[in-house]
Design a protein around this motif. Structure first.
Motif, short mmCIF file in Angstrom:
data_model
loop_
_atom_site.label_atom_id
_atom_site.label_comp_id
_atom_site.label_asym_id
_atom_site.label_seq_id
_atom_site.Cartn_x
_atom_site.Cartn_y
_atom_site.Cartn_z
N ALA A 1 0.47 -1.30 0.16
CA ALA A 1 -0.21 0.25 0.18
C ALA A 1 0.28 1.18 -0.40
O ALA A 1 0.57 2.43 -0.56
N ALA A 2 2.22 1.20 1.55
CA ALA A 2 2.71 2.39 1.16
C ALA A 2 2.98 2.56 -1.06
O ALA A 2 4.02 4.06 -0.90
N LYS A 3 3.79 1.42 -0.94
CA LYS A 3 5.19 1.89 -2.16
C LYS A 3 3.44 2.07 -3.40
O LYS A 3 3.91 3.09 -4.25
N LEU A 4 2.19 1.81 -3.11
CA LEU A 4 1.14 1.99 -4.06
C LEU A 4 1.20 3.49 -4.31
O LEU A 4 0.71 4.69 -5.21
N ALA A 5 1.26 4.35 -2.61
CA ALA A 5 0.85 6.09 -3.04
C ALA A 5 2.30 6.27 -2.67
O ALA A 5 2.20 7.46 -2.97
N GLY A 6 3.01 6.47 -2.79
CA GLY A 6 4.41 6.79 -3.13
C GLY A 6 4.86 6.86 -1.91
O GLY A 6 5.65 8.37 -2.01
N CYS A 7 4.63 6.57 -0.53
CA CYS A 7 5.36 6.60 0.10
C CYS A 7 6.56 5.76 0.48
O CYS A 7 5.81 4.14 0.62
N ASN B 1 12.44 8.16 -1.50
CA ASN B 1 12.25 6.10 -1.73
C ASN B 1 13.12 5.73 -1.21
O ASN B 1 13.68 4.97 -2.01
N GLU B 2 14.55 6.30 -0.68
CA GLU B 2 15.42 6.13 -1.15
C GLU B 2 15.52 4.83 -0.30
O GLU B 2 14.50 4.27 1.02
N GLN B 3 16.55 3.37 -0.28
CA GLN B 3 15.93 2.15 0.26
C GLN B 3 17.50 2.19 1.43
O GLN B 3 17.07 1.24 2.25
N ALA B 4 18.00 3.08 1.93
CA ALA B 4 18.84 2.67 3.18
C ALA B 4 18.86 3.62 4.11
O ALA B 4 20.13 3.48 4.01
#
Length: 544
Positions: free
Chosen positions: A251-257, A528-531
């Motif tokens: 859901a967060a990915k869909l919302a761009g959060c 949206n950075e991953q680390a």
């Protein structure tokens, strides 16, 4: 920051539209040396004549949109080179494909126009992003959407209650079930909504297999979409449980959060089925920008199961230290209501009634102490297995050697008097405990604590200094240690005082809240950075 997330989402939509239109136009056959046949002849010929500048502008627009959609505030050059390389490669492939279209051939001018336009567009996107960051400074308080799967008040929920209460003006909580947790949040001024999880999905527990998991997919998808719509108004999604991560991650990915996952469980056999372990680790690695583990044992289990170490930071649970303890009248009232004699030596065990918590071990040990009484504070909260275990505990408590000495207090919203009336607090989990909230509560109450030598409990207590540790499931050793404390009041008092000082220094709520807030802000800042955790772990540990 919510505006930045909205901008990225809109830019990605625009990018898809531009790519679709560009592909259609690039692969459209020419008719009489005209590609834009829908325009008047003179206009179409003029556009074809200005082909270089047309391509330059088109790729410039594509570059700026791509950067706004997937750009970063860190590692700018490497991200820009990757984007230029991908777009140029696509341009070269299109030129090669065009050779199969009648009237078309490879045009080096188009390739140079695409490369130059892409560079100009990405540079313009970077400038636009910097300007927007200036209007939306990173020191603004991020708005957080918290997710939790239950309406009951367990240890993870008590921690979330403290976190959300401290930022009630900038946050909201979504629960998948209603209950006393919602009432507690609303009493603290936290806006709370219940997005009810269907019965099929609710029945899936940590030990569920594939068939049970598949049956709940439609309900889960519907809930994901509802959460995604809600998350668009927030800067960060904060999943407080494993089920909240599995549902809230997509859901967060869909919302761009960006998403923070607070891990309160040890990811290992005995706690999760193999399927659920793989699913949890996949979701954490795929969707979580940061993982907060409540102990080193929790972090180690997460990493050994495949979780990414660079995203994980250890922050123990925090506790609001009460300024006033229970009065003698309150303690006497609790004793009387439970039917405990005034001179009885009381052993308190607090927590959910579940086999892995080990209440049956305490009852077995209690048979060797005929003058002691046990208070079991808590209830069977979540599963039919827990409720069956609670029934067996009542049967065990009714045997002649224990009759009248085991008192089931049930769930209590006010637990302070129970800790204050105890002579010793016991934690007897047969599996490694992720943290051990009741251990710290016993320490804060200045009571000697006995705990299983495993998991987070072994990190909280220093054996023979702030408490005593026993082997998990060893009722004989537990009985011996309880008898030792009963017969040596000075040892009990020394352990209790050392424990209280340590708990005050280590687990004060304001310090823990500051560390969690640092992770939230860094996650929101990195979008949206991953680390994000790897770069701030040292700062967080210094704050401890």
């Amino acid at each position: 920051m919510a505006a930045m997330i909205m901008m990225k989402r809109n830019a990605r939509i625009a990018l898809m539209v531009l790519l679709t239109a560009g592909l259609w136009l690039a692969l459209k056959p020419t008719i009489g040396n005209r590609r834009l046949t829908f325009l008047p002849v003179r206009w179409s010929e003029y556009v074809d004549f200005m082909d270089f500048w047309f391509n330059l502008g088109a790729f410039g627009l594509l570059g700026i949109t791509a950067w706004l959609a997937f750009g970063t505030k860190e590692k700018i050059l490497s991200r820009a080179f990757v984007m230029v390389g991908i777009i140029t490669l696509l341009n070269v492939l299109l030129e090669l494909v065009q050779t199969s279209i009648p009237g078309r051939a490879v045009d080096m001018a188009d390739l140079w126009a695409g490369l130059l336009g892409c560079v100009i567009g990405i540079a313009s996107g970077l400038v636009s992003q910097r300007l927007m960051n200036g209007r939306h400074p990173n020191n603004a308080v991020p708005q957080v959407l918290f997710l939790d799967q239950t309406g009951r008040l367990g240890g993870a929920e008590l921690m979330l209650l403290d976190i959300a209460s401290a930022r009630a003006a900038d946050s909201e909580v979504i629960l998948f079930h209603d209950g006393e947790f919602r009432a507690a949040l609303e009493s603290a001024g936290v806006k709370t909504r219940v997005f009810r999880l269907g019965d099929e999905a609710s029945a899936v527990d940590r030990q569920a297999g594939l068939s049970r998991a598949l049956r709940c997919v439609p309900g889960l998808v519907d809930l994901m979409l509802r959460i995604a719509r809600a998350a668009r108004s927030f800067d960060v999604v904060y999943a407080n449980t494993a089920k909240a991560l599995i549902i809230g991650g997509p859901a967060a990915k869909l919302a761009g959060c960006p998403l923070v996952f607070h891990l309160h469980d040890i990811v290992a056999d005995g706690h999760f089925s193999a399927l659920n372990r793989r699913l949890l680790i996949f979701c954490a690695n795929t969707f979580a920008n940061a993982v907060i583990a409540n102990s080193e044992a929790t972090k180690a289990a997460f990493i050994s199961s495949g979780g990414r170490a660079e995203r994980c930071v250890v922050i123990p649970n925090g506790f609001l230290i009460p300024e006033v303890r229970s009065t003698a009248a309150d303690i006497e009232s609790r004793r009387s209501s439970l039917g405990i004699p005034p001179d009885a030596w009381i052993v308190l065990m607090a927590g959910r009634l579940a086999h892995w918590k080990g209440q049956h071990v305490l009852l077995e040990a209690l048979q060797a102490m005929p003058d002691a009484h046990a208070v079991l504070l808590g209830d069977a909260l979540f599963t039919d297995e827990d409720r069956e275990y609670a029934r067996r505990l009542h049967v065990q408590a009714a045997v002649p050697a224990l009759a009248g000495r085991v008192h089931f207090a049930g769930f209590q919203s006010e637990t302070l008097p129970f800790f204050d009336m105890a002579d010793v607090v016991v934690h007897a989990s047969v599996f490694p405990e992720p943290f051990g909230r009741v251990i710290v509560e016993g320490m804060l109450a200045c009571k000697p604590v006995i705990a299983s030598r495993a998991g987070g409990a072994a990190e909280i207590l220093q054996h023979e200094h702030t408490g005593l540790l026993v082997e998990p499931g060893n009722a004989r050793e537990l009985a011996d240690v309880m008898m030792r404390l009963k017969n040596d009041p000075k040892l009990a008092a020394d352990l209790a005082q050392n424990a209280q000082r340590t708990a005050h220094d280590t687990y004060a709520l304001h310090a823990v809240q500051a560390k969690i807030e640092a992770v939230i802000r860094e996650t929101a800042c990195c979008e949206n950075e991953q680390a994000p955790v790897a770069e701030t772990t040292a700062q967080i540990r210094q704050a401890a």
